[in-house]
Design a protein around this motif. Structure first.
Motif, PDB file in Angstrom:
ATOM      1  N   VAL A  80       0.843  -1.194   0.000  1.00  0.00           N
ATOM      2  CA  VAL A  80       0.000   0.000   0.000  1.00  0.00           C
ATOM      3  C   VAL A  80       0.880   1.246   0.000  1.00  0.00           C
ATOM      4  N   LEU A  81       0.690   2.103  -1.024  1.00  0.00           N
ATOM      5  CA  LEU A  81       1.434   3.352  -1.138  1.00  0.00           C
ATOM      6  C   LEU A  81       0.466   4.527  -1.099  1.00  0.00           C
ATOM      7  N   THR A  82       0.811   5.567  -0.350  1.00  0.00           N
ATOM      8  CA  THR A  82      -0.036   6.756  -0.278  1.00  0.00           C
ATOM      9  C   THR A  82       0.066   7.549  -1.582  1.00  0.00           C
ATOM     10  N   LEU A  83      -1.085   7.931  -2.137  1.00  0.00           N
ATOM     11  CA  LEU A  83      -1.103   8.795  -3.311  1.00  0.00           C
ATOM     12  C   LEU A  83      -1.289  10.255  -2.900  1.00  0.00           C
ATOM     13  N   PHE A  84      -2.420  10.568  -2.277  1.00  0.00           N
ATOM     14  CA  PHE A  84      -2.652  11.948  -1.842  1.00  0.00           C
ATOM     15  C   PHE A  84      -3.829  11.987  -0.870  1.00  0.00           C
ATOM     16  N   ALA A  85      -3.823  13.026  -0.040  1.00  0.00           N
ATOM     17  CA  ALA A  85      -4.937  13.254   0.871  1.00  0.00           C
ATOM     18  C   ALA A  85      -6.126  13.815   0.101  1.00  0.00           C
ATOM     19  N   ALA A  97      -7.795   8.730   2.751  1.00  0.00           N
ATOM     20  CA  ALA A  97      -6.980   9.287   1.662  1.00  0.00           C
ATOM     21  C   ALA A  97      -6.997   8.300   0.500  1.00  0.00           C
ATOM     22  N   PHE A  98      -6.305   8.664  -0.583  1.00  0.00           N
ATOM     23  CA  PHE A  98      -6.198   7.771  -1.728  1.00  0.00           C
ATOM     24  C   PHE A  98      -4.875   7.017  -1.675  1.00  0.00           C
ATOM     25  N   TYR A  99      -4.959   5.730  -1.985  1.00  0.00           N
ATOM     26  CA  TYR A  99      -3.793   4.846  -1.919  1.00  0.00           C
ATOM     27  C   TYR A  99      -3.700   4.013  -3.193  1.00  0.00           C
ATOM     28  N   LEU A 100      -2.491   3.597  -3.487  1.00  0.00           N
ATOM     29  CA  LEU A 100      -2.232   2.657  -4.568  1.00  0.00           C
ATOM     30  C   LEU A 100      -1.878   1.313  -3.945  1.00  0.00           C
ATOM     31  N   VAL A 101      -2.557   0.262  -4.379  1.00  0.00           N
ATOM     32  CA  VAL A 101      -2.312  -1.082  -3.843  1.00  0.00           C
ATOM     33  C   VAL A 101      -1.724  -1.945  -4.958  1.00  0.00           C
ATOM     34  N   ILE A 102      -0.567  -2.553  -4.672  1.00  0.00           N
ATOM     35  CA  ILE A 102       0.135  -3.388  -5.647  1.00  0.00           C
ATOM     36  C   ILE A 102       0.111  -4.831  -5.147  1.00  0.00           C
ATOM     37  N   PRO A 103      -0.607  -5.723  -5.816  1.00  0.00           N
ATOM     38  CA  PRO A 103      -0.648  -7.120  -5.366  1.00  0.00           C
ATOM     39  C   PRO A 103       0.726  -7.772  -5.488  1.00  0.00           C
ATOM     40  N   PRO A 104       1.084  -8.657  -4.568  1.00  0.00           N
ATOM     41  CA  PRO A 104       2.428  -9.257  -4.565  1.00  0.00           C
ATOM     42  C   PRO A 104       2.792  -9.972  -5.861  1.00  0.00           C
ATOM     43  N   HIS A 105       1.815 -10.624  -6.492  1.00  0.00           N
ATOM     44  CA  HIS A 105       2.123 -11.416  -7.684  1.00  0.00           C
ATOM     45  C   HIS A 105       2.386 -10.566  -8.916  1.00  0.00           C
ATOM     46  N   PRO A 138       7.768  -5.385 -15.021  1.00  0.00           N
ATOM     47  CA  PRO A 138       8.322  -4.071 -15.394  1.00  0.00           C
ATOM     48  C   PRO A 138       7.259  -3.015 -15.688  1.00  0.00           C
ATOM     49  N   ALA A 139       6.235  -3.372 -16.467  1.00  0.00           N
ATOM     50  CA  ALA A 139       5.211  -2.384 -16.814  1.00  0.00           C
ATOM     51  C   ALA A 139       4.434  -1.945 -15.581  1.00  0.00           C
ATOM     52  N   VAL A 140       4.167  -2.888 -14.686  1.00  0.00           N
ATOM     53  CA  VAL A 140       3.453  -2.555 -13.446  1.00  0.00           C
ATOM     54  C   VAL A 140       4.305  -1.630 -12.592  1.00  0.00           C
ATOM     55  N   ARG A 141       5.587  -1.923 -12.482  1.00  0.00           N
ATOM     56  CA  ARG A 141       6.478  -1.054 -11.697  1.00  0.00           C
ATOM     57  C   ARG A 141       6.540   0.341 -12.308  1.00  0.00           C
ATOM     58  N   THR A 142       6.577   0.422 -13.626  1.00  0.00           N
ATOM     59  CA  THR A 142       6.657   1.725 -14.298  1.00  0.00           C
ATOM     60  C   THR A 142       5.444   2.589 -13.967  1.00  0.00           C
ATOM     61  N   LEU A 143       4.238   2.019 -14.101  1.00  0.00           N
ATOM     62  CA  LEU A 143       3.036   2.791 -13.816  1.00  0.00           C
ATOM     63  C   LEU A 143       2.915   3.085 -12.324  1.00  0.00           C
ATOM     64  N   ALA A 144       3.269   2.107 -11.486  1.00  0.00           N
ATOM     65  CA  ALA A 144       3.191   2.322 -10.039  1.00  0.00           C
ATOM     66  C   ALA A 144       4.118   3.451  -9.603  1.00  0.00           C
ATOM     67  N   ASP A 145       5.335   3.471 -10.136  1.00  0.00           N
ATOM     68  CA  ASP A 145       6.272   4.539  -9.794  1.00  0.00           C
ATOM     69  C   ASP A 145       5.750   5.890 -10.264  1.00  0.00           C
ATOM     70  N   TRP A 146       5.144   5.913 -11.448  1.00  0.00           N
ATOM     71  CA  TRP A 146       4.631   7.176 -11.974  1.00  0.00           C
ATOM     72  C   TRP A 146       3.457   7.678 -11.134  1.00  0.00           C
ATOM     73  N   LEU A 147       2.529   6.781 -10.787  1.00  0.00           N
ATOM     74  CA  LEU A 147       1.397   7.179  -9.954  1.00  0.00           C
ATOM     75  C   LEU A 147       1.855   7.620  -8.565  1.00  0.00           C
ATOM     76  N   SER A 148       2.869   6.946  -8.040  1.00  0.00           N
ATOM     77  CA  SER A 148       3.383   7.303  -6.725  1.00  0.00           C
ATOM     78  C   SER A 148       3.980   8.709  -6.720  1.00  0.00           C
ATOM     79  N   PHE A 152       2.577  11.243  -7.554  1.00  0.00           N
ATOM     80  CA  PHE A 152       1.557  12.205  -7.151  1.00  0.00           C
ATOM     81  C   PHE A 152       1.455  12.320  -5.642  1.00  0.00           C
ATOM     82  N   ALA A 153       2.170  11.475  -4.909  1.00  0.00           N
ATOM     83  CA  ALA A 153       2.096  11.499  -3.446  1.00  0.00           C
ATOM     84  C   ALA A 153       2.463  12.884  -2.925  1.00  0.00           C
TER      85      ALA A 153
END
Length: 305
Positions: free
Chosen positions: A160-165, A270-278, A283-293, A295-296
């Motif tokens: 779970v990563l925080t995006l924004f309040a 608040a808004f959060y980004l959730v990344i399932p372990p599997h 690589p593509a998931v990490r790229t989008l997750a890093d980009w969305l993060s 906005f934190a």
């Protein structure tokens, strides 16, 4: 109307584009067609339906009652089609550069989709599929790579990563704010728009009034089953909506909605980004997750006088 007599689906797509973008001009640019083609498609849809969808005596044109009925159906119908296509893509998994994001329809419409253009400009090799839920917390189901959720962040089905309040403040169409000010209406007599989501974390007008110390509103106002419908009603000038920063900030910046002079409330959620372990190592998931993060902490309330 039988299935055989349904209007061509492209007409519904044009109608939805006009509603979402706010004008035939912007819809024409989005669909890469001329404005007369947009106007002709709307008129053709009205002919098929047998009723006017837009009241052209107003500037800009507003939805008729028939238009509002069809708007609800088109929003829900295209949302279901989008979800079905996303599920099919998830099953196929033909491209390692494909990422499926789950979020509410309001978050997808007003926050995520407008920002994906910037993402594609930097990462054109990644294809993003968006799967929406009407309300609530989207689950991590097979085929879901990332989920954007609103809540306390205490989920256990992924990282779970925080995006924004979030923050909430009453908003409405500029013309309605002028009428309210000229009439000297107080908070308890405003024409309110309600969203009956069934979610405990979704503030009601009564919750908001109690939290900021305002008198409880009188009357029932108009009620809707999801945020997109309520937002459209606010854009049409039919009432005052509780504007969630994540969904209304772009509309406020563009002047389509304005903030009323009442307290801004910041919920504990608040808004959060959730990344399932599997999916975390893809690589593509990490790229989008890093980009969305990215906005934190970067989303700031739009303040108007």
């Amino acid at each position: 109307m039988s299935a055989q007599r349904l209007p061509p689906l492209r007409l519904f797509a044009v109608f939805e584009a006009v509603l979402r973008s706010g004008s035939p001009q912007r819809a024409a640019a989005e669909l890469n067609v001329s404005q007369p083609a947009i106007s002709q498609a709307i008129k053709s849809l009205e002919t098929h339906i047998g009723a006017p969808l837009l009241d052209r005596s107003t500037r800009p044109p507003t939805l008729t009652e028939a238009g509002r009925i069809l708007q609800r159906a088109v929003t829900e119908g295209l949302g279901r089609i989008t979800e079905a296509i996303a599920q099919i893509h998830a099953m196929q998994r033909v491209s390692p550069g494909s990422v499926t994001v789950a979020c509410s329809v309001g978050t997808a419409t007003y926050w995520l989709m407008p920002r994906l253009t910037e993402f594609y400009g930097a990462h054109g090799d990644v294809s993003v599929n968006v799967m929406t839920t009407a309300q609530g917390t989207p689950p991590i189901t097979p085929g879901i790579d990332l989920a954007i959720r609103y809540g306390l962040g205490n989920w256990t089905d992924g990282r779970v990563l925080t995006l924004f309040a979030e923050s909430v403040v009453p908003v409405c169409h500029p013309s309605l704010r002028q009428r309210v000010q000229e009439a000297g209406q107080g908070f308890d007599s405003l024409p309110l728009l309600h969203v009956n989501s069934g979610e405990d974390s979704w503030l009601s007008w009564r919750d908001y009034a109690r939290a900021v110390g305002l008198p409880e509103p009188r009357g029932t106002g108009r009620s809707f089953t999801n945020y997109v419908q309520a937002t459209q009603a606010a854009l049409d000038g039919h009432g005052v909506m509780l504007g969630w920063e994540s969904n209304t900030s772009d509309l406020i910046r563009r002047g389509r909605l304005v903030v009323l002079p009442f307290p801004r409330l910041q919920p504990k959620e608040a808004f959060y980004l959730v990344i399932p372990p599997h999916r975390a190592d893809q690589p593509a998931v990490r790229t989008l997750a890093d980009w969305l993060s990215g906005f934190a902490g970067s989303e700031r309330p739009v303040v108007q006088g």
